[in-house]
Design a protein around this motif. Structure first.
Motif, PDB file in Angstrom:
ATOM      1  N   ASN A 322     -13.438   3.992 -17.072  1.00  0.00           N
ATOM      2  CA  ASN A 322     -13.967   3.982 -15.710  1.00  0.00           C
ATOM      3  C   ASN A 322     -13.222   3.024 -14.783  1.00  0.00           C
ATOM      4  O   ASN A 322     -13.802   2.479 -13.835  1.00  0.00           O
ATOM      5  N   ILE A 323     -11.942   2.844 -15.044  1.00  0.00           N
ATOM      6  CA  ILE A 323     -11.087   2.038 -14.172  1.00  0.00           C
ATOM      7  C   ILE A 323     -10.152   2.992 -13.436  1.00  0.00           C
ATOM      8  O   ILE A 323      -9.324   3.677 -14.051  1.00  0.00           O
ATOM      9  N   GLY A 324     -10.289   3.029 -12.122  1.00  0.00           N
ATOM     10  CA  GLY A 324      -9.558   4.002 -11.306  1.00  0.00           C
ATOM     11  C   GLY A 324      -8.135   3.588 -11.016  1.00  0.00           C
ATOM     12  O   GLY A 324      -7.781   3.285  -9.873  1.00  0.00           O
ATOM     13  N   VAL A 325      -7.319   3.574 -12.044  1.00  0.00           N
ATOM     14  CA  VAL A 325      -5.915   3.200 -11.879  1.00  0.00           C
ATOM     15  C   VAL A 325      -5.139   4.292 -11.137  1.00  0.00           C
ATOM     16  O   VAL A 325      -5.597   5.419 -10.998  1.00  0.00           O
ATOM     17  N   ASN A 326      -3.956   3.925 -10.663  1.00  0.00           N
ATOM     18  CA  ASN A 326      -3.090   4.866  -9.978  1.00  0.00           C
ATOM     19  C   ASN A 326      -1.645   4.457 -10.256  1.00  0.00           C
ATOM     20  O   ASN A 326      -1.411   3.442 -10.928  1.00  0.00           O
ATOM     21  N   VAL A 327      -0.690   5.223  -9.762  1.00  0.00           N
ATOM     22  CA  VAL A 327       0.724   4.864  -9.876  1.00  0.00           C
ATOM     23  C   VAL A 327       1.344   4.934  -8.490  1.00  0.00           C
ATOM     24  O   VAL A 327       1.268   5.958  -7.811  1.00  0.00           O
ATOM     25  N   HIS A 328       1.932   3.840  -8.051  1.00  0.00           N
ATOM     26  CA  HIS A 328       2.588   3.741  -6.744  1.00  0.00           C
ATOM     27  C   HIS A 328       4.012   3.221  -6.943  1.00  0.00           C
ATOM     28  O   HIS A 328       4.198   2.061  -7.231  1.00  0.00           O
ATOM     29  N   TYR A 329       4.993   4.095  -6.769  1.00  0.00           N
ATOM     30  CA  TYR A 329       4.950   5.496  -6.389  1.00  0.00           C
ATOM     31  C   TYR A 329       5.898   6.272  -7.276  1.00  0.00           C
ATOM     32  O   TYR A 329       6.729   5.692  -7.981  1.00  0.00           O
ATOM     33  N   ILE A 330       5.807   7.599  -7.194  1.00  0.00           N
ATOM     34  CA  ILE A 330       6.882   8.438  -7.721  1.00  0.00           C
ATOM     35  C   ILE A 330       8.028   8.303  -6.728  1.00  0.00           C
ATOM     36  O   ILE A 330       7.857   8.583  -5.539  1.00  0.00           O
ATOM     37  N   PRO A 331       9.204   7.849  -7.144  1.00  0.00           N
ATOM     38  CA  PRO A 331      10.305   7.679  -6.185  1.00  0.00           C
ATOM     39  C   PRO A 331      10.543   8.957  -5.381  1.00  0.00           C
ATOM     40  O   PRO A 331      10.540  10.065  -5.931  1.00  0.00           O
ATOM     41  N   VAL A 332      10.736   8.778  -4.083  1.00  0.00           N
ATOM     42  CA  VAL A 332      10.800   9.922  -3.165  1.00  0.00           C
ATOM     43  C   VAL A 332      11.892  10.910  -3.565  1.00  0.00           C
ATOM     44  O   VAL A 332      11.706  12.130  -3.491  1.00  0.00           O
ATOM     45  N   HIS A 333      13.037  10.400  -4.023  1.00  0.00           N
ATOM     46  CA  HIS A 333      14.164  11.299  -4.326  1.00  0.00           C
ATOM     47  C   HIS A 333      13.904  12.192  -5.530  1.00  0.00           C
ATOM     48  O   HIS A 333      14.640  13.147  -5.762  1.00  0.00           O
ATOM     49  N   LEU A 334      12.833  11.914  -6.278  1.00  0.00           N
ATOM     50  CA  LEU A 334      12.489  12.761  -7.424  1.00  0.00           C
ATOM     51  C   LEU A 334      11.547  13.904  -7.044  1.00  0.00           C
ATOM     52  O   LEU A 334      11.271  14.770  -7.875  1.00  0.00           O
ATOM     53  N   GLN A 335      11.067  13.902  -5.813  1.00  0.00           N
ATOM     54  CA  GLN A 335      10.185  14.981  -5.376  1.00  0.00           C
ATOM     55  C   GLN A 335      10.977  16.290  -5.247  1.00  0.00           C
ATOM     56  O   GLN A 335      12.135  16.280  -4.832  1.00  0.00           O
ATOM     57  N   PRO A 336      10.356  17.435  -5.595  1.00  0.00           N
ATOM     58  CA  PRO A 336      11.092  18.711  -5.564  1.00  0.00           C
ATOM     59  C   PRO A 336      11.769  18.999  -4.230  1.00  0.00           C
ATOM     60  O   PRO A 336      12.898  19.490  -4.196  1.00  0.00           O
TER      61      PRO A 336
END
Length: 389
Positions: A322-336
């Motif tokens: 119940n810990i709302g972790v996240n990831v910041h960020y997926i590097p922009v250049h890896l976006q499709p």
């Protein structure tokens, strides 16, 4: 691992009180719901807080960045240098103007854009730099501004994470040519959605104001003709990026509490840092000696070579707790979309290596000390359970 039934802790959330609610109700009972006095008041309060002459409010932070790129004169074929370790908006705003996003890799200690890498990316087409204050930690503004001055570039500081932060003796927002703050609900203060640009440059201020209102002006000194007091002119293709008075009233009320919010965030950071101080398997964030970050995010690195589970499994275990972790960020250049533009994996190895190991832990002012202890103890238990002996 046997988790307790602790209430879910989001990674971030707004902190709204009765004064905020009343500020919105007052606007709802007034004559103006949009384009009224509450927006002017909010802009003035932000400008006064950071120490600039001007502030221009927008409907959201992305719109504000778009406006800044327009005001900077970014156009077809122009290059703008920014970091890949950010949300997509920091680069998208360049593309909106027909420019090209040129990424410069990050400093492995601060996670901010590396000034040495900026220098390597400058060409005759470079028009501006968009440094990002990642997690609320100000970039090396002295060096970035020196580079810009040397090459006659504008600096648009993406301080979406950094309202309330200071750089040396100055408030973030008062140093770059233009600075953007975001007021999304997970940020330090919120207007629901919203953003703002601060600047000391009157010419940039005028362009920003007109850009957010369809390119329309009523300023008689700028009109090509004047048919009467009703007359206005659309002089270029702008956008409807205006902030409402409802949003601005909430923002003004929230701004009164900003320093307290930042103080509480720093207190939580201190607890986290002490709690994780003896964990070799976890790298805590870089911290300036003068504590100048306003701490939007608390990003740890999970050292994959010291644990028997990977980052994804570690993340999933925290979610189960119940810990709302996240990831910041997926590097922009890896976006499709950016891959289709020709950027590819391997281009920015420091950002990519960091991405493989980071997790954002919960951080917001209304977190209780019990919440903080629960997060710390859960991370410790996970590490102890899965550490490689």
């Amino acid at each position: 691992m046997d988790y307790s039934k602790h209430q879910f802790i989001p990674y971030g959330r707004q902190s709204i009180d009765e004064k905020d609610i009343q500020a919105v109700v007052d606007v709802l009972k007034s004559d103006y719901l949009t384009t009224g006095p509450a927006v002017d008041n909010f802009e003035k309060k932000i400008a006064d807080y950071v120490g600039t002459k001007y502030a221009v409010a927008f409907s959201n932070g992305t719109a504000a960045l778009h406006g800044a790129c327009f005001a900077a004169g970014i156009g077809e074929g122009d290059e703008v240098i920014t970091t890949p370790m950010t949300f997509a908006a920091s680069a998208n705003c360049i593309l909106y103007q027909g420019g090209k996003a040129v990424f410069a890799d990050i400093d492995p200690e601060t996670y901010n854009i590396n000034p040495d890498e900026i220098r390597k990316k400058i060409t005759a087409k470079t028009k501006a730099i968009i440094p990002v204050d990642f997690t609320g930690q100000p970039v090396n503004l002295d060096e970035v501004m020196d580079i810009a001055k040397e090459h006659n570039l504008l600096v648009i500081e993406d301080a979406a994470h950094a309202i309330g932060a200071t750089y040396k003796d100055s408030k973030v927002g008062s140093i770059a040519d233009m600075t953007m703050f975001s007021f999304h609900p997970v940020k330090h203060i919120t207007t629901g959605e919203g953003g703002i640009i601060t600047t000391n440059n009157k010419d940039l201020y005028d362009k920003l104001q007109q850009f957010r209102t369809h390119g329309i002006t009523r300023d008689t000194s700028l009109l090509n003709e004047n048919h009467g007091p009703w007359y206005y002119e659309m002089q270029f293709l702008g956008y409807n990026y205006r902030m409402t008075d409802i949003q601005a009233a909430l923002g003004s009320s929230q701004l009164d509490k900003l320093d307290g919010f930042v103080e509480r965030r720093r207190n939580i950071i201190d607890q986290y840092n002490i709690g994780f101080s003896n964990l070799n398997e976890v790298i805590t964030p870089y911290q300036h000696s003068d504590g100048n970050s306003s701490w939007h995010l608390y990003v740890i690195q999970v050292k994959k070579d010291l644990l028997s589970i990977n980052r994804k499994q570690f993340f999933e275990e925290l979610k189960k707790a119940n810990i709302g972790v996240n990831v910041h960020y997926i590097p922009v250049h890896l976006q499709p979309y950016y891959q289709e533009l020709g950027y590819k994996k391997g281009d920015y190895p420091v950002s990519e290596e960091l991405y493989e190991q980071i997790i954002s832990l919960p951080l917001f002012p209304t977190m209780t000390d019990d919440d903080v202890r629960y997060v710390i103890n859960t991370v410790k238990c996970l590490v102890q359970e899965h550490q490689i002996k």
